[in-house]
Write a protein that holds these residues in place. Structure first.
Motif, PDB file in Angstrom:
ATOM      1  N   PRO A  23       0.828  -1.209   0.000  1.00 39.14           N
ATOM      2  CA  PRO A  23       0.000   0.000   0.000  1.00 39.14           C
ATOM      3  C   PRO A  23       0.860   1.256   0.000  1.00 39.14           C
ATOM      4  CG  PRO A  23      -0.115  -1.096   2.139  1.00 39.14           C
ATOM      5  CD  PRO A  23       0.722  -1.961   1.240  1.00 39.14           C
ATOM      6  N   LYS A  24       0.391   2.280  -0.688  1.00 40.56           N
ATOM      7  CA  LYS A  24       1.084   3.570  -0.728  1.00 40.56           C
ATOM      8  C   LYS A  24       0.625   4.416   0.455  1.00 40.56           C
ATOM      9  CE  LYS A  24       3.227   3.131  -4.663  1.00 40.56           C
ATOM     10  NZ  LYS A  24       4.644   3.022  -4.734  1.00 40.56           N
ATOM     11  N   CYS A  25       1.541   5.203   0.991  1.00 35.48           N
ATOM     12  CA  CYS A  25       1.206   6.115   2.075  1.00 35.48           C
ATOM     13  C   CYS A  25       0.449   7.308   1.499  1.00 35.48           C
ATOM     14  CB  CYS A  25       2.473   6.602   2.773  1.00 35.48           C
ATOM     15  SG  CYS A  25       2.130   7.793   4.094  1.00 35.48           S
ATOM     16  N   PRO A  26      -0.747   7.590   1.983  1.00 36.71           N
ATOM     17  CA  PRO A  26      -1.487   8.731   1.467  1.00 36.71           C
ATOM     18  C   PRO A  26      -0.926  10.077   1.940  1.00 36.71           C
ATOM     19  CG  PRO A  26      -2.842   7.452   2.994  1.00 36.71           C
ATOM     20  CD  PRO A  26      -1.515   6.783   2.898  1.00 36.71           C
ATOM     21  N   ILE A  27      -0.046  10.068   2.902  1.00 40.38           N
ATOM     22  CA  ILE A  27       0.529  11.305   3.437  1.00 40.38           C
ATOM     23  C   ILE A  27       1.878  11.598   2.795  1.00 40.38           C
ATOM     24  CG2 ILE A  27       1.275  12.523   5.522  1.00 40.38           C
ATOM     25  CD1 ILE A  27      -1.772  11.832   5.368  1.00 40.38           C
ATOM     26  N   ARG A  28       2.762  10.613   2.757  1.00 42.81           N
ATOM     27  CA  ARG A  28       4.078  10.765   2.127  1.00 42.81           C
ATOM     28  C   ARG A  28       3.918  10.336   0.674  1.00 42.81           C
ATOM     29  NH1 ARG A  28       5.360   7.342   6.300  1.00 42.81           N
ATOM     30  NH2 ARG A  28       6.040   5.954   4.677  1.00 42.81           N
ATOM     31  N   ILE A  29       3.574  11.250  -0.159  1.00 43.99           N
ATOM     32  CA  ILE A  29       3.184  10.991  -1.541  1.00 43.99           C
ATOM     33  C   ILE A  29       4.275  10.231  -2.292  1.00 43.99           C
ATOM     34  CG2 ILE A  29       2.456  12.076  -3.702  1.00 43.99           C
ATOM     35  CD1 ILE A  29       1.532  14.448  -1.868  1.00 43.99           C
ATOM     36  N   GLY A  30       3.871   9.124  -2.918  1.00 43.34           N
ATOM     37  CA  GLY A  30       4.786   8.323  -3.717  1.00 43.34           C
ATOM     38  C   GLY A  30       5.598   7.310  -2.933  1.00 43.34           C
ATOM     39  N   GLU A  31       5.450   7.277  -1.622  1.00 44.88           N
ATOM     40  CA  GLU A  31       6.204   6.334  -0.804  1.00 44.88           C
ATOM     41  C   GLU A  31       5.294   5.209  -0.313  1.00 44.88           C
ATOM     42  OE1 GLU A  31       8.596   8.022   2.303  1.00 44.88           O
ATOM     43  OE2 GLU A  31       8.934   9.847   1.170  1.00 44.88           O
ATOM     44  N   PRO A  32       5.870   4.040  -0.062  1.00 49.42           N
ATOM     45  CA  PRO A  32       5.055   2.948   0.461  1.00 49.42           C
ATOM     46  C   PRO A  32       4.691   3.184   1.927  1.00 49.42           C
ATOM     47  CG  PRO A  32       7.346   2.299   0.393  1.00 49.42           C
ATOM     48  CD  PRO A  32       7.265   3.663  -0.253  1.00 49.42           C
ATOM     49  N   GLN A  68      -3.913  21.133   2.180  1.00 47.31           N
ATOM     50  CA  GLN A  68      -2.481  21.183   1.857  1.00 47.31           C
ATOM     51  C   GLN A  68      -2.029  19.891   1.183  1.00 47.31           C
ATOM     52  OE1 GLN A  68      -0.252  22.128   5.396  1.00 47.31           O
ATOM     53  NE2 GLN A  68      -1.156  24.162   5.573  1.00 47.31           N
ATOM     54  N   LEU A  69      -2.520  18.760   1.665  1.00 47.12           N
ATOM     55  CA  LEU A  69      -2.173  17.480   1.064  1.00 47.12           C
ATOM     56  C   LEU A  69      -2.725  17.396  -0.364  1.00 47.12           C
ATOM     57  CD1 LEU A  69      -0.871  14.714   1.310  1.00 47.12           C
ATOM     58  CD2 LEU A  69      -3.003  13.895   2.350  1.00 47.12           C
ATOM     59  N   ALA A  70      -3.928  17.872  -0.565  1.00 46.65           N
ATOM     60  CA  ALA A  70      -4.516  17.880  -1.916  1.00 46.65           C
ATOM     61  C   ALA A  70      -3.681  18.755  -2.856  1.00 46.65           C
ATOM     62  CB  ALA A  70      -5.955  18.362  -1.861  1.00 46.65           C
ATOM     63  N   ASP A  71      -3.206  19.892  -2.365  1.00 47.66           N
ATOM     64  CA  ASP A  71      -2.345  20.759  -3.175  1.00 47.66           C
ATOM     65  C   ASP A  71      -1.061  20.025  -3.569  1.00 47.66           C
ATOM     66  OD1 ASP A  71      -4.171  22.836  -2.977  1.00 47.66           O
ATOM     67  OD2 ASP A  71      -3.067  23.880  -1.383  1.00 47.66           O
ATOM     68  N   LYS A  72      -0.447  19.316  -2.633  1.00 49.24           N
ATOM     69  CA  LYS A  72       0.786  18.565  -2.909  1.00 49.24           C
ATOM     70  C   LYS A  72       0.529  17.483  -3.949  1.00 49.24           C
ATOM     71  CE  LYS A  72       3.599  20.020   0.513  1.00 49.24           C
ATOM     72  NZ  LYS A  72       4.666  20.911   0.218  1.00 49.24           N
ATOM     73  N   ARG A  73      -0.605  16.779  -3.831  1.00 51.28           N
ATOM     74  CA  ARG A  73      -0.932  15.733  -4.802  1.00 51.28           C
ATOM     75  C   ARG A  73      -1.106  16.319  -6.194  1.00 51.28           C
ATOM     76  NH1 ARG A  73      -5.187  12.695  -0.973  1.00 51.28           N
ATOM     77  NH2 ARG A  73      -3.716  11.335   0.097  1.00 51.28           N
ATOM     78  N   ARG A  74      -1.779  17.460  -6.291  1.00 56.39           N
ATOM     79  CA  ARG A  74      -1.959  18.118  -7.595  1.00 56.39           C
ATOM     80  C   ARG A  74      -0.611  18.517  -8.180  1.00 56.39           C
ATOM     81  NH1 ARG A  74      -6.861  19.824  -5.286  1.00 56.39           N
ATOM     82  NH2 ARG A  74      -5.917  21.575  -4.205  1.00 56.39           N
ATOM     83  N   VAL A 120       2.310  17.099  -7.644  1.00 55.76           N
ATOM     84  CA  VAL A 120       3.004  15.902  -8.094  1.00 55.76           C
ATOM     85  C   VAL A 120       2.411  15.410  -9.409  1.00 55.76           C
ATOM     86  CG1 VAL A 120       3.394  13.468  -7.573  1.00 55.76           C
ATOM     87  CG2 VAL A 120       3.809  15.183  -5.814  1.00 55.76           C
ATOM     88  N   ARG A 121       1.090  15.401  -9.513  1.00 58.32           N
ATOM     89  CA  ARG A 121       0.450  14.960 -10.750  1.00 58.32           C
ATOM     90  C   ARG A 121       0.811  15.846 -11.924  1.00 58.32           C
ATOM     91  NH1 ARG A 121      -4.692  13.241  -7.875  1.00 58.32           N
ATOM     92  NH2 ARG A 121      -4.909  15.459  -7.619  1.00 58.32           N
ATOM     93  N   ALA A 122       1.010  17.135 -11.654  1.00 62.36           N
ATOM     94  CA  ALA A 122       1.358  18.076 -12.707  1.00 62.36           C
ATOM     95  C   ALA A 122       2.833  17.977 -13.097  1.00 62.36           C
ATOM     96  CB  ALA A 122       1.032  19.515 -12.268  1.00 62.36           C
ATOM     97  N   GLY A 123       3.590  17.148 -12.385  1.00 64.34           N
ATOM     98  CA  GLY A 123       4.987  16.965 -12.727  1.00 64.34           C
ATOM     99  C   GLY A 123       5.933  17.891 -11.998  1.00 64.34           C
ATOM    100  N   GLY A 124       5.417  18.616 -11.025  1.00 67.51           N
ATOM    101  CA  GLY A 124       6.265  19.524 -10.251  1.00 67.51           C
ATOM    102  C   GLY A 124       7.019  18.782  -9.177  1.00 67.51           C
ATOM    103  N   THR A 125       7.827  19.502  -8.449  1.00 64.94           N
ATOM    104  CA  THR A 125       8.554  18.913  -7.337  1.00 64.94           C
ATOM    105  C   THR A 125       7.816  19.257  -6.054  1.00 64.94           C
ATOM    106  OG1 THR A 125       9.932  20.869  -7.108  1.00 64.94           O
ATOM    107  CG2 THR A 125      10.777  19.088  -8.486  1.00 64.94           C
ATOM    108  N   LEU A 126       8.032  18.455  -5.044  1.00 67.22           N
ATOM    109  CA  LEU A 126       7.406  18.702  -3.767  1.00 67.22           C
ATOM    110  C   LEU A 126       8.100  19.848  -3.051  1.00 67.22           C
ATOM    111  CD1 LEU A 126       6.779  15.135  -2.332  1.00 67.22           C
ATOM    112  CD2 LEU A 126       5.102  16.759  -3.186  1.00 67.22           C
TER     113      LEU A 126
END
Length: 61
Positions: free
Chosen positions: A7-16, A45-51, A53-59
């Motif tokens: 399972p992926k961590c929903p808080i640490r985006i992209g990490e297990p 804030q988490l939703a902003d980070k996910r967007r 990442v999806r847009a190809g930006g850096t965290l």
């Protein structure tokens, strides 16, 4: 033979999920996930980070 999905961590985006919250068996019963999802500001804030990442930006921190 297929491996067991991690399972992926929903808080640490992209990490297990590393079961970092004591007593958790995965994201479904993680206290940290619960805290973030129950706070409007943190959830936004988490939703902003996910967007980002999806847009190809850096965290950004």
């Amino acid at each position: 033979m297929a491996g067991v999905p991690t399972p992926k961590c929903p808080i640490r985006i992209g990490e297990p999920c590393t079961l970092c919250f004591p007593g958790a068996s995965g994201p479904q019963d993680c206290g940290l996930v619960y805290l973030v999802q129950s706070d409007d500001e943190w959830r936004d804030q988490l939703a902003d980070k996910r967007r980002e990442v999806r847009a190809g930006g850096t965290l950004a921190s």
